[in-house]
Scaffold this active site. Sequence first.
Site, PDB file in Angstrom:
ATOM      1  N   ALA A  47       0.770  -1.243   0.000  1.00 21.79           N
ATOM      2  CA  ALA A  47       0.000   0.000   0.000  1.00 21.79           C
ATOM      3  C   ALA A  47       0.803   1.297   0.000  1.00 21.79           C
ATOM      4  CB  ALA A  47      -0.955   0.013   1.186  1.00 21.79           C
ATOM      5  N   ALA A  48       2.019   1.301   0.517  1.00 17.82           N
ATOM      6  CA  ALA A  48       2.772   2.550   0.607  1.00 17.82           C
ATOM      7  C   ALA A  48       3.104   3.082  -0.792  1.00 17.82           C
ATOM      8  CB  ALA A  48       4.048   2.334   1.415  1.00 17.82           C
ATOM      9  N   PRO A  49       3.136   4.401  -0.963  1.00 17.90           N
ATOM     10  CA  PRO A  49       3.024   5.445   0.065  1.00 17.90           C
ATOM     11  C   PRO A  49       1.609   5.758   0.523  1.00 17.90           C
ATOM     12  CG  PRO A  49       3.402   6.447  -2.054  1.00 17.90           C
ATOM     13  CD  PRO A  49       3.512   4.969  -2.277  1.00 17.90           C
ATOM     14  N   GLY A  50       0.574   5.249  -0.186  1.00 20.89           N
ATOM     15  CA  GLY A  50      -0.770   5.400   0.336  1.00 20.89           C
ATOM     16  C   GLY A  50      -1.804   5.992  -0.592  1.00 20.89           C
ATOM     17  N   GLU A  71       1.993  -2.901   4.243  1.00 17.33           N
ATOM     18  CA  GLU A  71       3.287  -2.537   3.649  1.00 17.33           C
ATOM     19  C   GLU A  71       4.374  -3.308   4.381  1.00 17.33           C
ATOM     20  OE1 GLU A  71       6.438  -1.377   1.753  1.00 17.33           O
ATOM     21  OE2 GLU A  71       4.435  -0.843   1.048  1.00 17.33           O
ATOM     22  N   ASP A 106      -0.694  -3.466  -5.970  1.00 17.88           N
ATOM     23  CA  ASP A 106       0.150  -2.534  -6.715  1.00 17.88           C
ATOM     24  C   ASP A 106       1.586  -2.981  -6.447  1.00 17.88           C
ATOM     25  OD1 ASP A 106       1.003  -0.354  -8.185  1.00 17.88           O
ATOM     26  OD2 ASP A 106       0.994   0.982  -6.465  1.00 17.88           O
ATOM     27  N   CYS A 137       3.904   0.033 -12.305  1.00 13.62           N
ATOM     28  CA  CYS A 137       4.291   1.189 -13.125  1.00 13.62           C
ATOM     29  C   CYS A 137       5.431   0.785 -14.061  1.00 13.62           C
ATOM     30  CB  CYS A 137       4.689   2.377 -12.247  1.00 13.62           C
ATOM     31  SG  CYS A 137       6.034   2.061 -11.102  1.00 13.62           S
TER      32      CYS A 137
END
Length: 282
Positions: free
Chosen positions: A76-79, A99, A148, A201
Amino acid sequence: MKKDKNILRGKAGFEEYYSEIFNERWEKLKQAFLSEKENVEFKIKDAESYFLDSASIIAALCLPLKNAEKILDLCAAPGGKTIVLAARMKESALLYSNERSSERKKRLLTVVNKCLPPKISERVEVSCSDGAVWCTKQSECYDAVLLDAPCSSERHVYLDPKYLNEWSPSRIKTVAMEQWALLSSAYRLLKPRGFLVYSTCALSPVENDLMMEKLIKKYNKSGKNFEFTAPAPDFSEIQDFVKFNPPEYEKTQYGYQIFPDVQNGAGPIYFSIIRKNNSIFS
């Protein structure tokens, strides 16, 4: 004779590897990397604003949450995506935001506490552990999962001389192994009839569509256990929190990709939406 990709190294190797994938488009992508990255403001009522890539909003918005009571953001980070998911979930739902890095978890917790109103943040549980091993302790207990995944992040590599000079295809192989462990875990954690969004990404197909091929070979040889679904983002869910021009996505074999060269700097983001039909124990 086809060149052994294992001998590619540094900036020259990076250029050769990605130019072979994207051909003449590679030059346009590099130019887009040099432009200022587009970030938009996401603000929920009186909470602090969070700024994130519009492509990331699309990926988080494409996880169906209509009937979800237990939602998991596994890396999850950075959020940013946690904020989008939390803003969309219904009042009875709980979001588990995980995280593995303790330092990044601290940042994640700060974002949750500052960028979500108390009535929402109290229903977000932040944890710090390795998502790849969650499936050894529990299974098929989340209605919706967002993964992610950590990735090669070519945009970051291209803009950082240190990482660019150290680049090699082994970086992709190492990251892909990590991604597969997380993806397999995420799939096992997902309830039947639940939805999983896998996103990166990254630009390399090894980390994107080829990861979906591995998922098919492992869990869907019959073709009945899960299916890939089309994006159906409902912008009305977030219209009170963000004003932006949604970037368009391009279809890949198993998912969708947002490229910065044609979307005003947004991305790159790859995402694939999976609906689980049958239990892994069937």
